[in-house]
Design an enzyme around this catalytic site. Structure first.
Site: not given
Ligand SMILES: *Cc1c(COP(=O)(O)O)cnc(C)c1O
Length: 344
Positions: A33, A128, A242, A290
């Site tokens: 993802k 969630r 800064y 930045m």
């Molecule tokens: C992001 C996610 C994972 C992977 O999690 P990691 O901690 O990066 O291994 C697996 N299952 C779900 C539902 C997630 O949202």
């Protein structure tokens, strides 16, 4: 080189996948993802598919379309957000597997794509995503009759081995899936390391593949090189950057490099961080701006062309700790301004 450069080592990536796979007796998928945690969904998914990964996971259908393109027909590409309004065309066209999260999604999916395979996401306590126990009890019979591809849930505290929540969610997931013959999954990276009870039929690590904690044995996957724009002499007592936050205690040489918080090198990364010229550390001094970072190169016997801020000596988790965040956020913040290269 005028912009910061990200090098992604696909050998280290596939090494990490194999290392996690070797920790279990079950199948190992991959979570790609958010553009594979910022490292590039296409090359990352392609390399993992070549390595034999058959189950991919993304957050949204749009991400799934990109991953399908990269891995070709065959592997499952599953969508954590499930079947959302307007997703039907993408799901069908790219053969994506929505993970149904609610009775509304189940109904939507049955109406829009009655012959299209899906998976089930259960809420085992994280509150969630996923079907609540009561909704699942109602839907279970109808859903299982349609032969879902997977039934999964997610741990809230999987990166804390001793946390009682893990056992609690394990028991809830077992109760909710008792008698289910469909492949089941509970473990991300953290759960993979918790032991066989948590593995069920397949694990689905993300961060561990990319070299992040909680997989302490991971090989670093990313290096970040920052081009030096100029080097100046700073007299004892002069300040840098800064807020005058750093004062030279000796005559110093300060290199200014081309990257900053707009590139995901968070302003909150305080002291204690180095950049590297080869193996030699050169401390970051003054505030991160930045687009610019200032580095003390007084002890370096030559003027560097570039300095490396992420490597095997200083990992995403070191940067994360200095910024008060987690490796996941550092990786996914590495911005679009970087040029990227892949080691195959
Ligand atoms: C992001 C996610 C994972 C992977 O999690 P990691 O901690 O990066 O291994 C697996 N299952 C779900 C539902 C997630 O949202």
């Amino acid at each position: 080189m005028s912009t910061a450069h990200l090098t992604i080592n696909l050998h280290s990536l596939t090494h990490n996948w194999r290392a996690l796979d070797a920790k279990t007796d079950v199948e190992t998928g991959a979570v790609v993802k958010a553009d594979a945690y910022g490292l590039g969904a296409e090359p990352v998914a392609w390399a993992l598919a070549e390595e034999g990964v058959r189950k991919f996971f993304v957050a949204a259908a749009e991400e799934g379309a990109i991953v399908r393109e990269a891995v070709g027909p065959g592997p499952m590409v599953a969508i954590f957000s499930g079947h959302m309004e307007g997703d039907a065309d993408l799901l069908r066209k790219h053969d994506l597997t929505p993970l149904i999260n609610s009775p509304e999604q189940f109904k939507r999916h049955r109406e829009a794509l009655p012959d299209h395979r899906f998976g089930i996401q259960l809420d085992s306590g994280m509150n969630r995503l996923g079907l609540e126990p009561a909704d699942w009890a109602e839907l279970r019979h109808d859903a299982l009759a349609l032969d879902p591809l997977v039934v999964m849930s997610h741990l809230a505290c999987g990166d804390e081995a001793e946390h009682p929540m893990n056992q609690q969610q394990l028991q809830t997931f077992k109760q909710m899936t008792n008698g289910v013959l469909v492949p089941r999954s509970l473990a991300a990276t953290g759960g993979t390391l918790l032991g066989p009870e948590f593995h069920f039929d397949f694990c689905r690590p993300g961060i561990g593949l990319y070299g992040g904690m909680p997989f302490a044995g991971a090989k670093p996957v990313v290096t970040v090189d920052l081009p030096v724009i100029q080097v100046r002499d700073v007299a004892m007592g002069e300040t840098v950057g800064y807020g005058n936050s750093w004062t030279a205690r000796r005559p110093s040489k300060i290199a200014t490099v081309a990257a900053g918080y707009a590139d995901g090198l968070h302003r909150a990364i305080g002291g204690g961080i180095d950049t590297f010229a080869g193996d030699q550390p050169c401390p970051v001094v003054g505030r991160i701006s930045m687009d610019l970072i200032t580095v003390d190169v007084t002890d370096l016997p030559y003027k560097p062309d570039r300095l490396r801020i992420l490597n095997g000596h200083q990992t995403v988790d070191d940067l994360a700790e200095a910024a008060g965040t987690i490796g996941y956020e550092i990786l996914t913040s590495l911005g679009s301004r970087y040029s990227r290269g892949y080691v195959e």
